[in-house]
Structure formats: structure tokens, C-alpha cells
Design an enzyme around this catalytic site. Structure first.
Site, mmCIF file in Angstrom:
data_model
loop_
_atom_site.group_PDB
_atom_site.id
_atom_site.type_symbol
_atom_site.label_atom_id
_atom_site.label_comp_id
_atom_site.label_asym_id
_atom_site.label_seq_id
_atom_site.Cartn_x
_atom_site.Cartn_y
_atom_site.Cartn_z
ATOM 1 N N ALA A 98 0.822 -1.220 0.000
ATOM 2 C CA ALA A 98 0.000 0.000 0.000
ATOM 3 C C ALA A 98 0.848 1.259 0.000
ATOM 4 O O ALA A 98 0.458 2.278 0.566
ATOM 5 C CB ALA A 98 -0.933 -0.010 1.216
ATOM 6 N N ARG A 145 -1.752 8.040 -11.577
ATOM 7 C CA ARG A 145 -2.797 8.021 -12.600
ATOM 8 C C ARG A 145 -4.178 8.367 -12.039
ATOM 9 O O ARG A 145 -5.095 8.658 -12.796
ATOM 10 C CB ARG A 145 -2.824 6.659 -13.295
ATOM 11 C CG ARG A 145 -1.745 6.502 -14.357
ATOM 12 C CD ARG A 145 -1.865 5.181 -15.069
ATOM 13 N NE ARG A 145 -1.312 4.093 -14.285
ATOM 14 C CZ ARG A 145 -1.432 2.804 -14.586
ATOM 15 N NH1 ARG A 145 -2.134 2.440 -15.647
ATOM 16 N NH2 ARG A 145 -0.880 1.880 -13.826
ATOM 17 N N GLY A 175 9.656 -0.910 -6.750
ATOM 18 C CA GLY A 175 9.109 -2.167 -7.224
ATOM 19 C C GLY A 175 8.527 -3.019 -6.108
ATOM 20 O O GLY A 175 8.721 -2.759 -4.920
ATOM 21 N N THR A 176 7.802 -4.054 -6.532
ATOM 22 C CA THR A 176 7.073 -4.893 -5.573
ATOM 23 C C THR A 176 7.999 -5.728 -4.700
ATOM 24 O O THR A 176 7.720 -5.937 -3.510
ATOM 25 C CB THR A 176 6.086 -5.795 -6.321
ATOM 26 O OG1 THR A 176 6.775 -6.470 -7.390
ATOM 27 C CG2 THR A 176 4.933 -4.985 -6.897
ATOM 28 N N ASP A 178 -4.688 -2.168 -3.540
ATOM 29 C CA ASP A 178 -5.599 -1.525 -4.492
ATOM 30 C C ASP A 178 -6.471 -2.553 -5.207
ATOM 31 O O ASP A 178 -6.942 -2.310 -6.316
ATOM 32 C CB ASP A 178 -4.822 -0.687 -5.505
ATOM 33 C CG ASP A 178 -3.860 -1.516 -6.355
ATOM 34 O OD1 ASP A 178 -3.787 -2.738 -6.165
ATOM 35 O OD2 ASP A 178 -3.184 -0.923 -7.229
ATOM 36 N N GLU A 180 6.496 -9.664 -17.022
ATOM 37 C CA GLU A 180 5.775 -8.394 -17.039
ATOM 38 C C GLU A 180 5.472 -8.000 -18.492
ATOM 39 O O GLU A 180 6.235 -8.307 -19.410
ATOM 40 C CB GLU A 180 6.601 -7.306 -16.356
ATOM 41 C CG GLU A 180 6.830 -7.535 -14.878
ATOM 42 C CD GLU A 180 5.555 -7.556 -14.085
ATOM 43 O OE1 GLU A 180 4.667 -6.713 -14.352
ATOM 44 O OE2 GLU A 180 5.422 -8.409 -13.187
ATOM 45 N N ARG A 198 -30.242 15.283 12.279
ATOM 46 C CA ARG A 198 -28.821 15.621 12.348
ATOM 47 C C ARG A 198 -28.128 14.813 13.444
ATOM 48 O O ARG A 198 -28.783 14.156 14.260
ATOM 49 C CB ARG A 198 -28.665 17.125 12.564
ATOM 50 C CG ARG A 198 -29.051 17.944 11.321
ATOM 51 C CD ARG A 198 -29.093 19.425 11.605
ATOM 52 N NE ARG A 198 -27.816 19.926 12.091
ATOM 53 C CZ ARG A 198 -27.652 21.158 12.586
ATOM 54 N NH1 ARG A 198 -28.680 22.011 12.644
ATOM 55 N NH2 ARG A 198 -26.463 21.539 13.017
ATOM 56 N N LYS A 252 -31.835 18.049 15.869
ATOM 57 C CA LYS A 252 -30.383 18.109 16.028
ATOM 58 C C LYS A 252 -30.021 17.915 17.496
ATOM 59 O O LYS A 252 -30.492 18.637 18.369
ATOM 60 C CB LYS A 252 -29.859 19.453 15.511
ATOM 61 C CG LYS A 252 -28.376 19.710 15.757
ATOM 62 C CD LYS A 252 -28.188 20.727 16.867
ATOM 63 C CE LYS A 252 -26.729 20.955 17.177
ATOM 64 N NZ LYS A 252 -26.547 21.863 18.332
ATOM 65 N N ASN A 267 -31.976 27.756 20.542
ATOM 66 C CA ASN A 267 -30.905 27.168 21.346
ATOM 67 C C ASN A 267 -29.590 27.928 21.300
ATOM 68 O O ASN A 267 -28.652 27.585 22.010
ATOM 69 C CB ASN A 267 -30.645 25.733 20.876
ATOM 70 C CG ASN A 267 -30.264 25.658 19.398
ATOM 71 O OD1 ASN A 267 -30.696 26.474 18.601
ATOM 72 N ND2 ASN A 267 -29.477 24.666 19.039
#
Length: 457
Positions: A10, A16, A78-79, A103, A155, A333, A351, A386
Site C-alpha cells: 500500500a 494516474r 518495485g514490488t 488496491d 511483465e 442531524r 439536532k 438554542n
């Protein structure tokens, strides 16, 4: 059973995506992608989970909290370079390590469990999760030998024309023998077009050592979708939305029009509840049985009891009881607590208020910072005043009170049990129990006023 570990990749920024938000934090059906992945992995009896973080590291840690350990990849090379960042935590430990990308929000625990099983049954050093793609462009290709075993993964950018014709692709999810993984990572080079350290190169290294490399092919290509841009993000949303809606319908919920109903991944709905078109249900919302929700309602982080109806309304961060009728065009609310058998009618705003059992505010009212007792009737156009410009104050309306139309209750104020407030009153002092409070000017009629006014004109 041998120990199980998981590494979640991650660290990437996701250029992109063209976004200030880091890629793995983009939500799918209301939940960040990486959270989807971690939640699924957490169902697999994992002994240790390490999330590799880089861009947006602190925000990713804030999202996942103590569900995972963390390792920082300062430069994204890289991975394989990402995975080796977990060396300090996992190297030297016997067991099996799952590596999955943060992802891939659609991947499911059942598929990863099947991957573990294939790995164990084959006594393999590496097991690759694969899928068959209609258009494999951009994916690493699975190259098998004559016996069907995985020979290597190439790849796309490094593949030959013949290799690019292969439809079976690498999904980026693997099971590794943990000891073999970290030993092989030390031998991975960056001698390739991108100058990066590829995790699939571990497979070639282990193959040369005579180790078993196998693959498990999922039948659901969509499950392996990696999100790299907004187009893929919208596709993940579409697939996840269908998955969630179908699950609810199989569990006894009626969705009148699933295509126009948006339900977050953590929403729970009871049997025989009906959801009408245009409804959005988000967060940790829980809805009971035999409810009617919608059309065109937005509900987030609410707990809703059985047999409640909410039409054309918005409710956030609140508790709503059993057999409550809300709407149309009401606004609940945050921090409101609406008890059973309550009616909140059209153009009523609640609220941070407790609304007692059987009480009603049928139309055109604002009830904020208030404690409303049982069986109270609040007339049309009445409000709790209030706010004085600096501070908020509490209004208490005790049981069995009747508040007439167009009344202003200026807080802090208490309306005593069983009392009446006359229509049009502005109440600035406490009202005793069983009293009638009238706070308005006495009516005066000016006879022939209009004729005199016209004569002056």
C-alpha cells in the site's frame, strides 16, 4: 497448521488517479480500498499482518489502526523492494506468507483461503493467484511448462510478442513459503526495462533451485481488478455495488430498483425491509426488519429499529427507534436519539435531541439541543431557540406537553409535565407542570383602520 502471515502492498501514490488522496484510500462503496483488503485478510486466521506504506503513510496508518503492523518503503522501487521492507518483522519465521495489493478491493477471503489450500496441498514454495483476462494488456503473463506448472511470470513491458498473446495473467496475489521468500528476495535484481525489483522474479529464482511453483486460477476475473485510475475505480464501485445489493436481496431485503440503490459495505438490513429507489445507505448503518426506507433518502451511521418508515429524508449519526415515521423532507442531524412510536413530519429538523416515545413534531419545526419527553405534541412552526450567538443551551420539554403552533422556546428553559404553550408564544421562562403559558401581545382591533389609511393616501 503452519503460521500464516500477510503483507499488504500500500505504498504507491497512484499518479494516474490524479488526486490529492492517496490511491489506496480512495473509497469503494464507502470504504477505502485498503480497508476492504485488510478486512478480508483479517478473516484468514493470520498470525501477523504487515502493511507496506509510503505515500500518505500516516493517513493509511490512521485508517487501519491496530489491525496491522507497518513497514515504510521510502522509495518505490518495485514490488520486491516493497516486500523486503517487512524483513525485520517476518524474516526467519517458518510459515506461509500471503502477499496482496492494497488496491484490489474486490478480492474476497474465500479466494485467498483457496489459494492457501492450493499452496499447502501442492507443498509448494510459491503459489500464484491467476485469472484469465479477455484483454490481458498491462498484466504480467503466466508462462507454464508442458506439464502445466508455472515456469515464470513475465511483465507486459518485458514480454515477447508470443508471451503477450497469453490470456492467463498474474493478479499480483501470492502465497510464499516465508523462509524461501526472504532468502530469494536478496537475489532479485533490477535488470529490466523499468529498473525495478519485481516480486515475480522470486518465482524464477525458486524454479532454478528446483522448488515447486504452482498456481490457483480464480473463476472471477473481476475479483482481481487492480485500481490504478478513476475508470477502474468506477468499475470497482459498480461490481462491489452489485455484490452488496445481491447479498441483501438473498438475505430477504427487497430492493425495488437495485440499480438506483447505493448501499455501503458495512450496512446491515433486516428481513422484509423494503428499500425504494434513490436511497443511499452509508457507514455503520443498521436497519431493522419490516422497515420502509426511501425513496430518495440518505442515511449514514444510524441505528434504526423495526417497522420504521423514512421517506425523502436525511439522517446521520443518530439512533432511531421502532415504528417511527420520518418524513417526507425531514432532517435528522447527528447525536439525535429518537425513541419508539415517534412521528417526525415534513420539513422538521432534529439536532442533538432526545425525542421521547410517542411524541410528535408533524411539520415545519426545528428541535435542537433538546430533551423531549413522552407523548409530547409540538405544533407546526415551533422551534427551540438554542443559540445566542456564542453558546448552545438546552430546552427540556417534559412528558405530555402540548406546544401550540408558531411557538419559540428560548433556551435554557423547561416546559413542565402536562403543560400547554399557547400558539404564537415566545417562552423565555420555565413553565410549571399542568400550566397554560401565554406569551404574546393581547389582540387589538383598530376599527375602520383601512378606510383612514386610504384617505391619507
Amino acid at each position: 497448521m503452519s503460521s500464516r502471515y500477510a503483507i499488504i502492498l500500500a505504498a504507491g501514490q497512484g499518479t494516474r488517479m490524479k488526486s490529492k488522496l492517496y490511491k489506496v484510500l480512495h473509497p469503494v462503496c464507502g470504504k477505502p480500498m485498503v480497508q476492504h483488503v485488510v478486512d478480508q485478510v483479517s478473516q484468514l486466521n493470520i498470525d501477523e499482518m504487515v502493511t507496506i506504506i509510503g505515500h500518505g503513510a500516516e493517513k493509511v496508518k490512521a485508517q487501519l489502526g491496530n489491525l496491522s503492523q507497518y513497514a515504510l518503503q521510502e522509495s518505490q522501487l518495485g514490488t520486491a523492494h516493497a516486500v523486503i521492507q517487512a524483513k525485520e518483522m517476518l524474516a526467519g519465521k517458518p510459515g506461509v506468507t500471503l502477499v496482496v495489493c492494497g488496491d484490489t478491493p474486490l478480492i474476497q477471503a474465500e479466494t485467498m483461503e483457496a489459494l492457501f489450500k492450493q499452496h499447502q496441498d501442492a507443498n509448494a514454495k510459491v503459489t500464484v493467484l491467476t485469472a484469465e483476462a479477455v484483454d490481458p494488456t498491462g498484466y504480467g503473463r503466466i508462462v507454464r511448462n508442458n506439464e502445466g506448472f508455472v515456469e515464470k511470470i513475465v511483465e507486459h513491458k518485458d514480454a515477447t510478442v508470443e508471451e503477450r498473446s497469453i490470456k492467463e495473467i498474474n493478479t499480483g496475489t501470492y502465497c510464499f513459503d516465508n523462509l524461501a521468500l526472504f532468502q530469494a528476495l536478496e537475489q532479485v535484481s533490477n535488470d529490466n526495462v523499468q529498473g525495478e525489483y519485481y516480486l515475480p522474479d522470486v518465482i524464477e529464482i525458486l524454479k532454478k533451485q528446483g522448488e515447486i511453483v504452482t498456481a490457483f486460477q480464480t473463476t472471477e476475473f473481476e475479483e482481481t481488478l487492480g485500481v490504478n485510475d478513476r475508470i477502474a475505480l468506477s468499475e470497482a464501485e459498480r461490481i462491489m455495488k452489485i455484490r452488496i445489493n445481491e447479498t441483501h436481496m438473498r438475505n430477504g431485503v427487497t430492493l425495488i430498483d437495485p440499480q438506483t440503490t447505493y448501499i455501503g459495505s458495512d450496512v446491515a438490513i433486516g428481513q422484509d425491509t423494503v428499500i425504494y429507489p434513490g436511497t443511499v445507505l452509508l457507514g455503520k448503518t443498521t436497519i431493522g426488519s419490516d422497515c420502509i426506507i426511501g425513496p430518495n433518502s440518505e442515511i449514514k451511521d444510524c441505528q434504526i429499529g423495526d417497522e420504521t418508515t423514512i421517506r425523502h429524508s436525511v439522517a446521520h449519526d443518530s439512533s432511531i427507534g421502532r415504528a417511527v415515521n420520518i418524513g417526507p423532507f425531514a432532517h435528522i442531524r447527528p447525536a439525535s436519539d429518537i425513541h419508539d412510536d415517534v412521528k417526525i413530519g415534513n420539513f422538521v429538523e432534529i439536532k442533538k435531541a432526545v425525542f421521547g416515545q410517542g411524541s410528535k413534531a408533524s411539520h415545519l419545526s426545528y428541535i435542537g439541543d433538546a430533551e423531549v419527553g413522552k407523548d409530547v405534541n409540538i405544533g407546526c412552526g415551533s422551534i427551540t431557540v438554542n443559540y445566542d450567538g456564542k453558546n448552545k443551551f438546552l430546552t427540556k420539554i417534559e412528558d405530555n406537553v402540548f406546544v401550540g403552533c408558531n411557538s419559540n422556546l428560548v433556551a435554557p428553559v423547561t416546559i413542565g409535565k402536562g403543560s400547554y404553550v399557547a400558539a404564537g408564544s415566545t417562552i423565555t421562562s420555565d413553565v410549571p407542570e399542568d400550566a397554560l403559558s401565554i406569551a404574546r401581545a393581547r389582540q387589538v382591533n383598530k376599527e375602520n383602520y383601512v378606510q383612514k389609511l386610504n384617505q391619507k393616501k
